[in-house]
Design an enzyme around this catalytic site. Sequence first.
Site, PDB file in Angstrom:
ATOM      1  N   GLY A  22       0.816  -1.210   0.000  1.00 11.04           N
ATOM      2  CA  GLY A  22       0.000   0.000   0.000  1.00 11.04           C
ATOM      3  C   GLY A  22       0.850   1.261   0.000  1.00 11.04           C
ATOM      4  N   HIS A  28       4.022   1.553  -8.159  1.00 12.26           N
ATOM      5  CA  HIS A  28       2.977   0.523  -8.058  1.00 12.26           C
ATOM      6  C   HIS A  28       2.009   0.620  -9.239  1.00 12.26           C
ATOM      7  CE1 HIS A  28       3.793   1.239  -3.576  1.00 12.26           C
ATOM      8  NE2 HIS A  28       4.101  -0.038  -3.725  1.00 12.26           N
ATOM      9  N   GLN A  52       7.812  -9.590   7.759  1.00  9.22           N
ATOM     10  CA  GLN A  52       9.018  -9.177   7.044  1.00  9.22           C
ATOM     11  C   GLN A  52       9.664  -7.946   7.654  1.00  9.22           C
ATOM     12  OE1 GLN A  52       6.739  -8.611   3.297  1.00  9.22           O
ATOM     13  NE2 GLN A  52       7.962  -6.777   3.005  1.00  9.22           N
ATOM     14  N   GLY A 138       8.437  -5.524  -8.995  1.00  6.40           N
ATOM     15  CA  GLY A 138       9.252  -4.428  -9.504  1.00  6.40           C
ATOM     16  C   GLY A 138      10.747  -4.729  -9.415  1.00  6.40           C
ATOM     17  N   LYS A 140      12.879  -2.629  -8.751  1.00  9.23           N
ATOM     18  CA  LYS A 140      13.424  -1.823  -7.657  1.00  9.23           C
ATOM     19  C   LYS A 140      13.913  -2.720  -6.522  1.00  9.23           C
ATOM     20  CE  LYS A 140      12.415   1.143  -4.174  1.00  9.23           C
ATOM     21  NZ  LYS A 140      12.149   0.423  -3.015  1.00  9.23           N
ATOM     22  N   GLN A 144      14.590  -9.226  -3.914  1.00 15.31           N
ATOM     23  CA  GLN A 144      13.280  -9.823  -3.645  1.00 15.31           C
ATOM     24  C   GLN A 144      12.759 -10.557  -4.882  1.00 15.31           C
ATOM     25  OE1 GLN A 144       9.935  -7.800  -1.435  1.00 15.31           O
ATOM     26  NE2 GLN A 144       9.323  -7.244  -3.502  1.00 15.31           N
ATOM     27  N   VAL A 167      10.359   2.742 -11.665  1.00 12.09           N
ATOM     28  CA  VAL A 167       9.882   4.092 -11.986  1.00 12.09           C
ATOM     29  C   VAL A 167      10.599   5.078 -11.071  1.00 12.09           C
ATOM     30  CG1 VAL A 167       7.865   5.617 -12.053  1.00 12.09           C
ATOM     31  CG2 VAL A 167       7.643   3.206 -12.705  1.00 12.09           C
ATOM     32  N   SER A 177       7.503   4.116  -1.062  1.00 14.46           N
ATOM     33  CA  SER A 177       6.622   4.636  -0.008  1.00 14.46           C
ATOM     34  C   SER A 177       7.456   5.249   1.108  1.00 14.46           C
ATOM     35  CB  SER A 177       5.762   3.507   0.548  1.00 14.46           C
ATOM     36  OG  SER A 177       5.093   2.834  -0.510  1.00 14.46           O
ATOM     37  N   ARG A 178       8.691   4.773   1.297  1.00 16.76           N
ATOM     38  CA  ARG A 178       9.538   5.269   2.387  1.00 16.76           C
ATOM     39  C   ARG A 178      10.148   6.635   2.071  1.00 16.76           C
ATOM     40  NH1 ARG A 178      10.694  -0.599   3.223  1.00 16.76           N
ATOM     41  NH2 ARG A 178       9.872  -1.064   5.293  1.00 16.76           N
TER      42      ARG A 178
HETATM   43  P1  AMP Z   1       5.995  -2.485  -1.806  1.00 12.51           P
HETATM   44  O1  AMP Z   1       4.629  -1.909  -1.649  1.00 12.51           O
HETATM   45  O2  AMP Z   1       7.091  -1.533  -1.484  1.00 12.51           O
HETATM   46  O3  AMP Z   1       6.127  -3.831  -1.135  1.00 12.51           O
HETATM   47  O4  AMP Z   1       6.162  -2.774  -3.361  1.00 12.51           O
HETATM   48  C1  AMP Z   1       5.237  -3.573  -4.055  1.00 12.51           C
HETATM   49  C2  AMP Z   1       5.777  -3.888  -5.436  1.00 12.51           C
HETATM   50  O5  AMP Z   1       6.009  -2.662  -6.153  1.00 12.51           O
HETATM   51  C3  AMP Z   1       7.138  -4.604  -5.386  1.00 12.51           C
HETATM   52  O6  AMP Z   1       7.153  -5.610  -6.393  1.00 12.51           O
HETATM   53  C4  AMP Z   1       8.117  -3.500  -5.675  1.00 12.51           C
HETATM   54  O7  AMP Z   1       9.315  -3.957  -6.271  1.00 12.51           O
HETATM   55  C5  AMP Z   1       7.332  -2.637  -6.645  1.00 12.51           C
HETATM   56  N1  AMP Z   1       7.858  -1.274  -6.658  1.00 12.51           N
HETATM   57  C6  AMP Z   1       8.129  -0.470  -5.583  1.00 12.51           C
HETATM   58  N2  AMP Z   1       8.652   0.697  -5.976  1.00 12.51           N
HETATM   59  C7  AMP Z   1       8.741   0.651  -7.330  1.00 12.51           C
HETATM   60  C8  AMP Z   1       9.230   1.552  -8.338  1.00 12.51           C
HETATM   61  N3  AMP Z   1       9.727   2.748  -8.018  1.00 12.51           N
HETATM   62  N4  AMP Z   1       9.162   1.147  -9.631  1.00 12.51           N
HETATM   63  C9  AMP Z   1       8.660  -0.072  -9.959  1.00 12.51           C
HETATM   64  N5  AMP Z   1       8.187  -0.959  -9.067  1.00 12.51           N
HETATM   65  C10 AMP Z   1       8.224  -0.609  -7.771  1.00 12.51           C
END
Ligand code: AMP
Length: 254
Positions: A22, A28, A52, A138, A140, A144, A167, A177-178
Amino acid sequence: MLALSRRARSQGKSIAFVPTMGALHAGHLSLFRRARATHDRVAASVFVNPLQFGPREDFTRYPRPVARDNRLSRESGVDWLFRPSTRALYPPGSTTRVVPGPMGSRYEGAVRPGHFTGVLTVVLKLLQTVEPDTLILGQKDAQQAALVGAMMRDLDVPARLLVAPTVRERDGLALSSRNAYLTPDERRRAAGLHRALAAGRAAARAGARDVRRIEAAVRVALRLTARPNRIDYVAVAIRLGRTRLIDNVTVTPR
Ligand code: AMP
């Protein structure tokens, strides 16, 4: 969730799944759009997975803008937004875990012990609940994506993995998000993370093949630009104030 997915599958529909924690941002949303463009049905999840997070990490203060996430996911083509409760995913007595291979203890795994066990456990549970044709993650979070891909092969998960590009903001900072935790000064320095990776890539492209030389180029550039409070590892993760940021670039040898 499983009933919805199975009904669509029985009607011949293809299903993509994008798991998230989220606090949705354009990174995302690009995964949602990729899913939308290539599949008949798009499932996404929002779950801040306690398993995690380490004991001194940001689990409780992780942002949870529920209404905004609902709207953004709807606008980006998500058909089903799945928000399991912690109790539903981990009822009392659920103690089985999915443990990664040795790569799970390096880089992020060395700084965050148990992190990838938490990630793999929740991703496998979500995959069992959605039964997608394609899981979209992603780039990023490169480590993972690699560990989830290995789990899917090793445990015969009948879905394919698609890793979508990172992105970035205009100054190169990967959306996260951080990033919302950063002070204005930290936010300016954060752009140095990507700039330093670019320096490492440039060194590799200029012919450097010794990993230590490429690492040194990244560290020098990092100290000059991001001025991190600490470098956790060069592959790369840094602290700005109390916030940890990670990023990576892939370099194809010519
Ligand atoms: P998270 O909500 O941070 O657990 O991320 C959920 C998914 O979004 C994961 O597969 C991340 O690798 C991907 N994600 C997070 N940030 C980016 C970004 N800047 N560009 C592309 N994918 C992202």
